[in-house]
Scaffold this motif. Structure first.
Motif, PDB file in Angstrom:
ATOM      1  N   ASP A  87       0.822  -1.132  -0.165  1.00  0.00           N
ATOM      2  CA  ASP A  87       0.045  -0.025  -0.096  1.00  0.00           C
ATOM      3  C   ASP A  87       1.038   1.278  -0.026  1.00  0.00           C
ATOM      4  OD1 ASP A  87      -2.360  -1.447  -0.212  1.00  0.00           O
ATOM      5  OD2 ASP A  87      -2.738  -1.409   2.111  1.00  0.00           O
ATOM      6  N   ALA A  88       1.995   1.258   0.853  1.00  0.00           N
ATOM      7  CA  ALA A  88       2.986   2.388   0.911  1.00  0.00           C
ATOM      8  C   ALA A  88       3.567   2.584  -0.413  1.00  0.00           C
ATOM      9  CB  ALA A  88       3.816   2.273   2.021  1.00  0.00           C
ATOM     10  N   VAL A  89       3.905   1.491  -1.050  1.00  0.00           N
ATOM     11  CA  VAL A  89       4.584   1.599  -2.176  1.00  0.00           C
ATOM     12  C   VAL A  89       3.766   2.203  -3.396  1.00  0.00           C
ATOM     13  CG1 VAL A  89       5.841   0.168  -4.210  1.00  0.00           C
ATOM     14  CG2 VAL A  89       6.484  -0.247  -1.659  1.00  0.00           C
ATOM     15  N   LEU A  90       2.598   1.716  -3.355  1.00  0.00           N
ATOM     16  CA  LEU A  90       1.572   2.079  -4.410  1.00  0.00           C
ATOM     17  C   LEU A  90       1.387   3.699  -4.152  1.00  0.00           C
ATOM     18  CD1 LEU A  90      -0.630  -0.716  -4.769  1.00  0.00           C
ATOM     19  CD2 LEU A  90       0.955  -0.001  -6.576  1.00  0.00           C
ATOM     20  N   ARG A  91       1.046   4.015  -2.855  1.00  0.00           N
ATOM     21  CA  ARG A  91       0.819   5.233  -2.718  1.00  0.00           C
ATOM     22  C   ARG A  91       1.914   6.521  -2.929  1.00  0.00           C
ATOM     23  NH1 ARG A  91       1.078   5.175   3.165  1.00  0.00           N
ATOM     24  NH2 ARG A  91       3.072   6.073   2.975  1.00  0.00           N
ATOM     25  N   ASP A  92       3.208   6.218  -2.675  1.00  0.00           N
ATOM     26  CA  ASP A  92       4.454   6.872  -2.783  1.00  0.00           C
ATOM     27  C   ASP A  92       4.759   6.763  -4.313  1.00  0.00           C
ATOM     28  OD1 ASP A  92       3.941   7.916  -0.194  1.00  0.00           O
ATOM     29  OD2 ASP A  92       5.460   6.268   0.596  1.00  0.00           O
TER      30      ASP A  92
END
Length: 234
Positions: free
Chosen positions: A69-74
């Protein structure tokens, strides 16, 4: 020049390619092409890459290694490389040193990770004389008790990050490290500067396997993990 040639007489030839700011994906594609299509020895030094990127080994699974989720968000790029090994984050501050060598380039060297790491540590040993207590511990390069490069193979709990990791810039400049690496390579090889044609000759009719994972692939991995978790719960 004559003294240098006499010193290098009888040493195997290596193509030394110095790059600056080439994207890690381009570098991986070049490495694989040379590995699969060239019979020559190569050393590639790349001073930094274009943007922060996550690089996983060939068998790496995003659902196990990443906070998806963090990889996709950033919007952080994720690459699955053609070689094995752990997962790393690289950026403009990373210096990449790659060796692509024939088995007989270093007489007596066994083709296993530990002997190869032991040999490569010799290239850096002289560079750190008078600067720090350099050594090879397990599969990591260390200065004293803190590592600055190598393979990440273990996780230590309840330990502050700065207690076991150090930054090279605390000991030397980037240019000193790169020049020192070049000098270390010259102790084992006769250096040759390849031209553009040398690289281009290995660029056609070969499809490298290192790839940038798409957002959909990352989402699919996360979905598979969720389904697996639900199934186990049931």
């Amino acid at each position: 020049m004559a003294a240098s040639q006499a010193r290098n007489a009888g040493l195997p030839i290596i193509n030394l390619l110095r790059l600056k700011g080439v994207s890690i994906l381009q570098q991986l594609h070049l490495e694989e092409r040379l590995l699969r299509t060239s019979s020559e020895n190569w050393c590639i030094i790349n001073d930094g890459t274009t943007r922060p990127t996550i690089v996983m080994g060939v068998s790496g699974k995003p659902k196990e290694l990443l906070e998806t989720d963090a990889v996709l968000r950033d919007e952080i790029p994720v690459i699955r490389r053609f070689t094995g090994g752990g997962t790393v984050i690289v950026d403009q501050g990373t210096i990449f040193v790659t060796f692509i060598c024939n088995k007989d380039a270093i007489p007596g060297l066994q083709s296993y990770p530990r002997p190869i790491m032991s040999w490569s540590s010799l290239i850096y040993k002289n560079m750190f004389q008078g600067i720090g207590e350099f050594g090879l511990r397990e599969n990591d390069y260390v200065l004293g008790n803190r590592k600055f490069g190598g393979n990440a193979q273990s996780i230590t709990k309840n330990r502050n990050h700065v207690e076991f990791i150090c930054r090279l810039k605390e000991f030397m400049s980037r240019s000193d490290f790169i020049n020192g690496t070049t000098d270390g390579v010259a102790a084992y090889f006769s250096l040759r500067s390849p031209d553009a044609d040398d690289i281009q000759n290995h660029s056609s009719q070969f499809e490298p396997s290192s790839k940038l994972l798409t957002r959909q692939e990352l989402r699919d991995e996360a979905s598979i993990e969720l389904v697996g978790t639900i199934s186990q719960a049931l």
